[in-house]
Write a protein that holds these residues in place. Structure first.
Motif, PDB file in Angstrom:
ATOM      1  N   ASN A  48       0.649  30.765   5.031  1.00  0.00           N
ATOM      2  CA  ASN A  48      -0.351  30.495   6.264  1.00  0.00           C
ATOM      3  C   ASN A  48      -1.623  29.961   6.496  1.00  0.00           C
ATOM      4  OD1 ASN A  48      -2.409  32.513   8.442  1.00  0.00           O
ATOM      5  ND2 ASN A  48      -0.272  32.688   8.852  1.00  0.00           N
ATOM      6  N   ARG A  49      -1.486  29.506   7.684  1.00  0.00           N
ATOM      7  CA  ARG A  49      -3.367  28.307   7.138  1.00  0.00           C
ATOM      8  C   ARG A  49      -4.486  29.301   6.768  1.00  0.00           C
ATOM      9  NH1 ARG A  49      -7.188  27.865  10.796  1.00  0.00           N
ATOM     10  NH2 ARG A  49      -8.606  25.927  10.872  1.00  0.00           N
ATOM     11  N   ASN A  50      -4.962  30.462   7.283  1.00  0.00           N
ATOM     12  CA  ASN A  50      -5.457  31.946   6.766  1.00  0.00           C
ATOM     13  C   ASN A  50      -5.160  31.941   5.511  1.00  0.00           C
ATOM     14  OD1 ASN A  50      -5.861  31.943   9.382  1.00  0.00           O
ATOM     15  ND2 ASN A  50      -5.194  33.724  10.292  1.00  0.00           N
ATOM     16  N   VAL A  53      -7.408  29.094   4.284  1.00  0.00           N
ATOM     17  CA  VAL A  53      -8.724  28.686   4.514  1.00  0.00           C
ATOM     18  C   VAL A  53      -9.395  30.003   3.816  1.00  0.00           C
ATOM     19  CG1 VAL A  53     -10.380  29.900   6.606  1.00  0.00           C
ATOM     20  CG2 VAL A  53      -8.322  28.023   6.692  1.00  0.00           C
TER      21      VAL A  53
END
Length: 440
Positions: A48-50, A53
């Motif tokens: 997931n992109r999160n 991050v």
């Protein structure tokens, strides 16, 4: 982006961060290397992109990477930055040190003999009562009495560092003057904040520069109201009013005013903090007039900032020595010491003005500014001019060390000339005039 970034692996934020650290430790990644954009890394790892991050957040808080906004995320470069003071191991005459004259620093010996009183114990007030009362009068003309909250730190650098730490997190943007005091550059860099340069002219921070910095979302502004280092600029009354108007729309941005030259300045103090501003601090150290070894500063702040700062100054663990505070108070209230400080301020101004007049006689025209040093325009790359001066026996400081932005080389030298004799000053002016065409 280096091929080594393709070796980053992991399924969780911690695993990805550990992978980057391992590649850095093994030398596969190096300071300055760009890391993949968050989206690209997440797609390659199938996470997931999160998660990506969060991994970059862990690395950022650890000081391993630096986020540069649109410029992307890079491995932090922790190479040494320039420091104030005398150059080591040089046979050249040092004219870039920025030091005060030792002969014009009050002699503390009599005050030291007079220091007495009971020992200070754990849990007592951080600021000594005598110094607090004197400092209240010192700040009163410039700070509304109802808002006057004072605290003590180990010098201006310590104050600025603590003030930023209680308001910011790593990667937050800070507006700094450009060119900028070396200690501010060092503090922001090591703390992991993102410096946003604000140009400085003869009246201080430029309005357009401050507007642009605020538009970039800076959460703090560090400004020098008098004797800006290295330019010697003082914030004028007109400029202060204009900057207050700009900041009026950003009342919760922390504004730190570093009035380091205070008692030595020959110019009035003009604050850029308006009456309705909510987060502010005015810092005044004693190092320029009581000596760099007298590492002590008094800070006035708004009530909320005062409370946050107090949490970082715990009695018994991080206080400033009360013996040092009492010594500073004794010197600052001694008529002979205050006379020495006044003579010092007048001496630095007079010697700088005299050198500017010598430069004018050689065709180099500039204003003297305010402070211990001069910001001399040389009309050619400063490093080339400095090289020519070094061949003539002088060791200047180039403006490149103080810059935050711009790829073009600086065309200024910062020169400390107040301790030169008349003969030495004339020789330096003549050598500088000869060095400029040789460097062009």
């Amino acid at each position: 982006m280096t091929d080594a970034t393709q070796q980053i692996e992991g399924r969780t934020a911690m695993e990805i961060a550990d992978s980057v650290r391992t590649l850095l430790e093994r030398g596969a990644l190096r300071p300055g290397d760009a890391l993949p954009p968050v989206r690209a890394l997440a797609e390659r790892l199938g996470v997931n992109r999160n998660t990506a991050v969060a991994a970059y957040g862990l690395l950022s808080r650890a000081g391993t990477v630096v986020a540069g906004g649109r410029a992307g995320t890079r491995i932090a470069d922790l190479s040494p930055v320039a420091q104030e003071g005398y150059a080591r191991d040089s046979v050249l005459r040092d004219i870039g040190a920025g030091n005060p004259d030792p002969a014009l620093i009050p002699d503390p010996s009599r005050a030291l003999r007079a220091l007495a009183g009971r020992p200070v114990l754990y849990g007592e007030p951080v600021i000594d009562p005598g110094l607090e009362a004197w400092a209240g009068d010192w700040f009163a003309p410039d700070v509304a009495p109802a808002e006057l909250r004072l605290t003590i730190t180990s010098g201006a650098v310590d104050a600025v560092e603590r003030l930023l730490a209680q308001a910011l997190t790593r990667d937050d943007a800070v507006a700094l003057e450009d060119p900028c005091w070396l200690a501010s550059i060092h503090t922001v860099r090591l703390s992991g904040y993102r410096a946003v340069p604000v140009p400085v002219d003869t009246e201080g921070m430029t309005p357009d520069g401050l507007r642009a910095a605020l538009a970039q979302g800076v959460r703090a502004v560090v400004c020098t109201p008098r004797s800006q280092n290295p330019t010697g600029a003082d914030v004028s009354a007109r400029r202060a009013e204009e900057l207050r108007g700009i900041l009026a729309d950003h009342p919760y941005v922390l504004v730190i005013e570093d009035d380091h030259y205070s008692l030595l300045s020959q110019r009035p103090f003009h604050s850029i903090v308006g009456p309705a501003h909510r987060r502010w601090a005015l810092v005044r150290s004693v190092s320029k007039f009581l000596g760099p070894d007298m590492s002590l500063a008094v800070t006035a702040t708004d009530p909320e900032t005062a409370e946050r700062l107090a949490l970082r100054l715990s009695p018994g663990t991080t206080w400033v020595s009360h013996l040092l505070q009492r010594l500073a108070h004794a010197l600052l209230t001694d008529p002979d010491s205050r006379d020495t400080i006044a003579r010092a301020g007048a001496h630095y101004a007079a010697r700088n003005e005299a050198f500017v007049a010598r430069l004018a006689a050689h065709g180099i025209r500039m204003a003297a500014g305010d402070g211990l040093s001069l910001w001399v325009p040389v009309g050619a790359p400063a490093r080339d001019v400095a090289e020519q001066l070094m061949r003539r026996g002088w060791l200047p400081r180039t403006g490149d060390e103080f810059r935050l932005a711009g790829d073009e080389p600086s065309r200024h030298l910062r020169l400390t000339v107040h301790d030169l004799t008349d003969a030495e000053a004339e020789a330096l002016a003549s050598d500088l005039a000869a060095s400029i065409p040789a460097a062009s």
